[in-house]
Design an enzyme around this catalytic site. Structure first.
Site, PDB file in Angstrom:
ATOM      1  N   SER A  24       0.824  -1.213   0.000  1.00 26.25           N
ATOM      2  CA  SER A  24       0.000   0.000   0.000  1.00 26.25           C
ATOM      3  C   SER A  24       0.858   1.263   0.000  1.00 26.25           C
ATOM      4  O   SER A  24       0.336   2.366   0.085  1.00 26.25           O
ATOM      5  CB  SER A  24      -0.929   0.000   1.224  1.00 26.25           C
ATOM      6  OG  SER A  24      -0.184  -0.220   2.409  1.00 26.25           O
ATOM      7  N   ASN A  27      -1.977  -3.145  13.232  1.00 23.46           N
ATOM      8  CA  ASN A  27      -3.435  -2.945  13.214  1.00 23.46           C
ATOM      9  C   ASN A  27      -3.864  -1.720  14.023  1.00 23.46           C
ATOM     10  O   ASN A  27      -4.691  -0.931  13.571  1.00 23.46           O
ATOM     11  CB  ASN A  27      -4.157  -4.194  13.739  1.00 23.46           C
ATOM     12  CG  ASN A  27      -3.889  -5.396  12.856  1.00 23.46           C
ATOM     13  OD1 ASN A  27      -3.309  -5.259  11.783  1.00 23.46           O
ATOM     14  ND2 ASN A  27      -4.282  -6.579  13.300  1.00 23.46           N
ATOM     15  N   THR A  42     -40.262  26.964  -7.838  1.00 23.12           N
ATOM     16  CA  THR A  42     -40.568  25.585  -7.445  1.00 23.12           C
ATOM     17  C   THR A  42     -40.845  24.879  -8.770  1.00 23.12           C
ATOM     18  O   THR A  42     -41.353  25.507  -9.705  1.00 23.12           O
ATOM     19  CB  THR A  42     -41.812  25.481  -6.525  1.00 23.12           C
ATOM     20  OG1 THR A  42     -42.957  25.943  -7.255  1.00 23.12           O
ATOM     21  CG2 THR A  42     -41.669  26.303  -5.259  1.00 23.12           C
ATOM     22  N   HIS A  43     -40.459  23.628  -8.873  1.00 22.02           N
ATOM     23  CA  HIS A  43     -40.581  22.865 -10.131  1.00 22.02           C
ATOM     24  C   HIS A  43     -39.847  23.567 -11.282  1.00 22.02           C
ATOM     25  O   HIS A  43     -40.208  23.394 -12.443  1.00 22.02           O
ATOM     26  CB  HIS A  43     -42.052  22.651 -10.525  1.00 22.02           C
ATOM     27  CG  HIS A  43     -42.911  22.148  -9.412  1.00 22.02           C
ATOM     28  ND1 HIS A  43     -43.105  20.805  -9.164  1.00 22.02           N
ATOM     29  CD2 HIS A  43     -43.604  22.812  -8.454  1.00 22.02           C
ATOM     30  CE1 HIS A  43     -43.897  20.660  -8.105  1.00 22.02           C
ATOM     31  NE2 HIS A  43     -44.203  21.866  -7.656  1.00 22.02           N
ATOM     32  N   SER A  74     -14.430  27.306 -26.061  1.00 22.73           N
ATOM     33  CA  SER A  74     -14.599  26.097 -26.869  1.00 22.73           C
ATOM     34  C   SER A  74     -13.518  26.073 -27.939  1.00 22.73           C
ATOM     35  O   SER A  74     -13.119  27.119 -28.447  1.00 22.73           O
ATOM     36  CB  SER A  74     -15.987  26.124 -27.515  1.00 22.73           C
ATOM     37  OG  SER A  74     -15.997  25.312 -28.667  1.00 22.73           O
ATOM     38  N   ASN A 105     -17.833  28.880 -21.279  1.00 19.58           N
ATOM     39  CA  ASN A 105     -18.476  27.761 -20.586  1.00 19.58           C
ATOM     40  C   ASN A 105     -18.220  27.755 -19.075  1.00 19.58           C
ATOM     41  O   ASN A 105     -17.116  28.080 -18.632  1.00 19.58           O
ATOM     42  CB  ASN A 105     -17.980  26.436 -21.175  1.00 19.58           C
ATOM     43  CG  ASN A 105     -18.403  26.266 -22.617  1.00 19.58           C
ATOM     44  OD1 ASN A 105     -19.463  26.752 -23.025  1.00 19.58           O
ATOM     45  ND2 ASN A 105     -17.576  25.591 -23.402  1.00 19.58           N
ATOM     46  N   GLU A 153     -19.483  22.845 -13.692  1.00 21.31           N
ATOM     47  CA  GLU A 153     -19.836  21.509 -14.216  1.00 21.31           C
ATOM     48  C   GLU A 153     -18.959  20.428 -13.594  1.00 21.31           C
ATOM     49  O   GLU A 153     -19.434  19.346 -13.250  1.00 21.31           O
ATOM     50  CB  GLU A 153     -19.684  21.490 -15.736  1.00 21.31           C
ATOM     51  CG  GLU A 153     -20.748  22.313 -16.444  1.00 21.31           C
ATOM     52  CD  GLU A 153     -20.432  22.469 -17.923  1.00 21.31           C
ATOM     53  OE1 GLU A 153     -20.543  21.490 -18.659  1.00 21.31           O
ATOM     54  OE2 GLU A 153     -20.049  23.583 -18.331  1.00 21.31           O
ATOM     55  N   TYR A 169      -9.334  -7.067  12.593  1.00 25.90           N
ATOM     56  CA  TYR A 169      -8.749  -6.505  11.377  1.00 25.90           C
ATOM     57  C   TYR A 169      -8.765  -7.519  10.232  1.00 25.90           C
ATOM     58  O   TYR A 169      -8.533  -8.701  10.426  1.00 25.90           O
ATOM     59  CB  TYR A 169      -7.293  -6.060  11.639  1.00 25.90           C
ATOM     60  CG  TYR A 169      -6.614  -5.540  10.376  1.00 25.90           C
ATOM     61  CD1 TYR A 169      -6.804  -4.227   9.968  1.00 25.90           C
ATOM     62  CD2 TYR A 169      -5.833  -6.381   9.583  1.00 25.90           C
ATOM     63  CE1 TYR A 169      -6.229  -3.747   8.806  1.00 25.90           C
ATOM     64  CE2 TYR A 169      -5.249  -5.903   8.417  1.00 25.90           C
ATOM     65  CZ  TYR A 169      -5.449  -4.590   8.035  1.00 25.90           C
ATOM     66  OH  TYR A 169      -4.873  -4.125   6.880  1.00 25.90           O
ATOM     67  N   GLN A 225      -7.487  -2.187   4.179  1.00 26.19           N
ATOM     68  CA  GLN A 225      -6.465  -1.354   3.526  1.00 26.19           C
ATOM     69  C   GLN A 225      -7.105  -0.501   2.415  1.00 26.19           C
ATOM     70  O   GLN A 225      -6.577   0.534   2.031  1.00 26.19           O
ATOM     71  CB  GLN A 225      -5.371  -2.263   2.951  1.00 26.19           C
ATOM     72  CG  GLN A 225      -4.246  -1.537   2.273  1.00 26.19           C
ATOM     73  CD  GLN A 225      -3.038  -2.430   2.072  1.00 26.19           C
ATOM     74  OE1 GLN A 225      -2.310  -2.715   3.019  1.00 26.19           O
ATOM     75  NE2 GLN A 225      -2.834  -2.911   0.856  1.00 26.19           N
ATOM     76  N   LYS A 246      -8.122   3.563   2.469  1.00 21.95           N
ATOM     77  CA  LYS A 246      -7.277   4.741   2.242  1.00 21.95           C
ATOM     78  C   LYS A 246      -7.575   5.481   0.960  1.00 21.95           C
ATOM     79  O   LYS A 246      -7.845   6.690   0.972  1.00 21.95           O
ATOM     80  CB  LYS A 246      -5.809   4.333   2.305  1.00 21.95           C
ATOM     81  CG  LYS A 246      -5.485   3.965   3.702  1.00 21.95           C
ATOM     82  CD  LYS A 246      -4.140   3.426   3.943  1.00 21.95           C
ATOM     83  CE  LYS A 246      -4.196   2.806   5.323  1.00 21.95           C
ATOM     84  NZ  LYS A 246      -5.184   1.684   5.429  1.00 21.95           N
TER      85      LYS A 246
HETATM   86  N1  ARG Z   1      -1.240  -1.536   5.243  1.00 24.69           N
HETATM   87  C1  ARG Z   1      -2.172  -2.060   6.173  1.00 24.69           C
HETATM   88  C2  ARG Z   1      -3.503  -1.335   6.056  1.00 24.69           C
HETATM   89  O1  ARG Z   1      -3.528  -0.329   5.483  1.00 24.69           O
HETATM   90  C3  ARG Z   1      -1.635  -1.901   7.565  1.00 24.69           C
HETATM   91  C4  ARG Z   1      -2.151  -2.884   8.541  1.00 24.69           C
HETATM   92  C5  ARG Z   1      -1.633  -4.228   8.196  1.00 24.69           C
HETATM   93  N2  ARG Z   1      -1.917  -5.215   9.177  1.00 24.69           N
HETATM   94  C6  ARG Z   1      -1.797  -6.501   8.960  1.00 24.69           C
HETATM   95  N3  ARG Z   1      -2.090  -7.298   9.892  1.00 24.69           N
HETATM   96  N4  ARG Z   1      -1.429  -6.977   7.784  1.00 24.69           N
HETATM   97  O2  ARG Z   1      -4.497  -1.772   6.518  1.00 24.69           O
END
Ligand code: ARG
Length: 457
Positions: free
Chosen positions: A22, A109, A154-155, A276, A284, A289, A316, A321, A324
Site C-alpha cells: 500500500s 493494526n 418551485t418545479h 470552446s 463555458n 460543471e 482486522y 487497507q 485509504k
Molecule cells: N497496510 C495495512 C492497512 O492499510 C496496515 C495494517 C496491516 N496489518 C496486517 N495485519 N497486515 O491496513
C-alpha cells in the site's frame, strides 16, 4: 528479508509484494506514523517497558527521518509493503538495533488505525477552514444583494419573488450544517486506538491515557477489538463530504443555469470560465460543471468503502487497507473543489436587471394578489379562484398583473381598488414577508447577522 520474515521459508512472489503493498498511496501518512511512534516510544520509556535513553534515541531518529522525508531525501520501497514497515526499516538502517524496540506492545493494526484517525482529524480542520472561507464569501455577496429581486422557483417554474441574498443564504445554511457535521465527526474520530494491539491489547503495562493526551485525543477506544476494526470515522467523513458535494452540485447546477443566455442572471469571471475549441462565441461554466460531476465521484468513495466494510468479521482484515484510497480521494476532491468554487462565486457579476425582469411578468406576485383580497375580507380559497381567473385573463390577452387597468380588475371582481398596484409590487411582495427566515430585507439582515456570529466575524 521482511520484518515479518522469520516464519517464512521462502521469499514472497513479486506479484504478491506488488498486490499486497500500500506504500504507493499510504506514504502520505508518514507524518502521522512518525508522530504516533514517538508518542508510543516515549510512553514505553516512561513506563520502563524500554529504557528511557532508548526511547530518546528512537525519537531523535524518527525526527531526523521526518526531516529527511520532508526534504525529499527518502525513497520508499514496495517490498517493505506499507508506510509503517517502510518507516521502521528506514529507522533500523539509520540508527541500528535500538530501532527494533519501537514496535514493542504495538501491532500494525492499531498503528494504521491511529494514523488514519490522526490524518482524518487534521484534514477535517483544513476542510472546515475552506468551508469557512466559502461561507464568508457567501455572506459578502449576500450583503450586497438584500434588495436584488429575483424569482424564486418551485418545479423550476417561477413561483414567488425573493432576493438574491435570500437565495444565497439558503446555501449558507446547508454549509453551516456541513460544518457542524464535520465538527461532530472530528469528535467521534478523536478516540485513541493505539494500545489495542493486534486485537487483544498487550501484556505490557501501557499507559494509553498518556498517549491520548500527548496526541490530543479526547478519549481512548474502550474496546480493543473495536479499536482495530472501526472505520466508521472514515465513513462518517465520506458521508459528510458526500452531502457537502451534493450541496455544491446543486449550487453548481444553478450557476450553470443562471449563466446561460436563457437566464442570464450572472456572468462568470473570465478567470473562472473556459472557451470552446471550435465555437468562438462560447464561454463555458466548466468549473461549476466539474464540481457537479465530482459529486458522483465522492458518492462512489462512500459507496465503495461501505461495500468494503460490509460483512467483515472482527477484527482486522486486509480488506480494510482499501479505506485509504477512498478516503484520500474524497478529501483531495473536496479540497480542490472548495477554493475554486469560492473564487468563482467571489468574482461573478450579478445581472440585477435580468433577475428583476424575470421576477416581473411571470405572475410571481399572484399569491400576494390573493392575500390582498384576504386582507379585504375574502376567504383565501375564494381569493385563489378570483386571482386564478385574472391570471387566465392575462395569459389569453398577453398581459401581466402589474399592467392590467383597474377596469380590467373590477370586471373580474368589484372589490379591487387602486391600492392593488402597491400590494403586488415586487418590492412589497418581498418586504412584507418579514417572518423569520423570509426574504424581506429586514429578515435577511437578521439572518446575515446570525450567520456572521456563527463564523465569528
Ligand atoms: N497496510 C495495512 C492497512 O492499510 C496496515 C495494517 C496491516 N496489518 C496486517 N495485519 N497486515 O491496513
Amino acid at each position: 528479508m521482511k520484518l515479518w520474515g522469520g516464519r517464512f521459508a521462502k521469499e514472497t512472489d513479486a506479484l504478491t509484494d506488488h498486490f499486497n503493498s500500500s506504500i504507493s498511496f499510504d506514504s502520505r501518512l508518514y507524518k502521522q506514523d512518525i508522530i504516533g511512534s514517538i508518542a508510543h516510544v516515549m510512553m514505553l520509556g516512561k513506563r520502563s517497558i524500554i529504557k528511557e535513553e532508548e526511547a530518546l534515541q528512537i525519537k531523535e531518529g524518527l525526527l531526523s527521518l521526518l526531516e529527511a522525508i520532508e526534504q525529499g531525501n527518502v525513497t520508499f520501497n514496495e517490498k517493505a509493503e506499507d508506510i509503517h514497515m517502510n518507516i521502521e526499516t528506514l529507522l533500523i538502517s539509520r540508527i541500528g538495533e535500538v530501532a527494533k524496540k519501537m514496535h514493542t506492545g504495538r501491532s500494525r493494526n492499531d498503528q494504521v488505525a491511529l494514523d488514519m484517525r490522526l490524518y482524518v482529524m487534521e484534514e477535517i480542520l483544513s476542510i472546515r477552514d475552506l468551508l469557512h472561507n466559502l461561507m464568508g464569501v457567501l455572506i459578502k455577496v449576500a450583503k450586497d444583494h438584500t434588495e436584488t429581486i429575483m424569482p424564486g422557483y418551485t418545479h423550476l417554474q417561477r413561483a414567488q419573488p425573493i432576493t438574491f441574498s435570500h437565495h444565497l443564504m439558503a446555501y449558507f445554511e446547508m454549509f453551516k450544517r456541513d460544518y457542524k457535521k464535520l465538527s461532530f465527526t472530528l469528535d467521534m474520530t478523536s478516540s485513541l486506538p493505539l494500545g489495542s494491539g493486534a486485537l487483544a491489547t498487550t501484556t505490557y503495562p501501557l499507559d494509553r491515557e498518556e498517549v491520548a493526551n500527548t496526541l490530543g485525543f479526547l478519549e481512548v477506544c474502550a474496546n480493543s477489538i473495536d479499536g482495530v476494526s472501526d472505520r466508521d470515522f472514515c465513513l462518517d467523513l465520506l458521508y459528510n463530504l458526500s452531502v457537502m458535494m451534493m450541496h455544491l452540485s446543486r449550487f453548481s447546477e444553478e450557476i450553470i443555469l443562471w449563466s446561460s443566455h436563457e437566464f442570464h442572471f450572472i456572468e462568470l469571471d473570465d478567470a473562472y470560465s473556459t472557451g470552446s475549441s471550435i465555437m468562438p462565441q462560447k464561454k463555458n461554466p466548466d468549473i461549476a460543471e466539474l464540481v457537479r460531476g465530482k459529486c458522483g465521484r465522492v458518492y462512489g468513495d462512500l459507496m465503495g468503502l461501505l461495500a468494503t466494510m460490509k460483512s467483515l468479521p472482527l477484527a482486522y482484515n486486509k480488506d480494510m487497507q482499501e479505506d485509504k484510497e477512498r478516503t484520500f480521494d474524497a478529501i483531495d476532491t473536496i479540497k480542490m473543489c472548495l477554493p475554486i468554487f469560492t473564487a468563482m462565486l467571489d468574482t461573478m457579476t450579478i445581472r440585477k436587471d435580468a433577475m428583476y425582469k424575470a421576477a416581473s411578468g411571470g405572475f410571481t406576485n399572484a399569491t400576494d394578489a390573493a392575500d390582498y383580497l384576504v386582507k379585504k375580507g375574502m376567504a383565501f380559497r375564494d381569493a385563489h379562484e378570483v386571482i386564478g381567473k385574472l391570471v387566465l385573463y392575462c395569459v389569453t390577452h398577453g398581459k401581466d398583473l402589474e399592467s392590467l387597468s383597474l377596469e380590467e380588475y373590477t370586471a373580474i371582481h368589484p372589490i379591487f381598488e387602486t391600492d392593488i398596484y402597491e400590494a403586488i409590487s415586487l418590492a412589497t411582495c418581498v418586504n412584507e414577508r418579514k417572518v423569520k427566515g423570509g426574504p424581506s430585507k429586514e429578515a435577511v439582515m437578521a439572518h446575515l447577522e446570525s450567520a456572521e456570529a456563527f463564523l465569528g466575524v
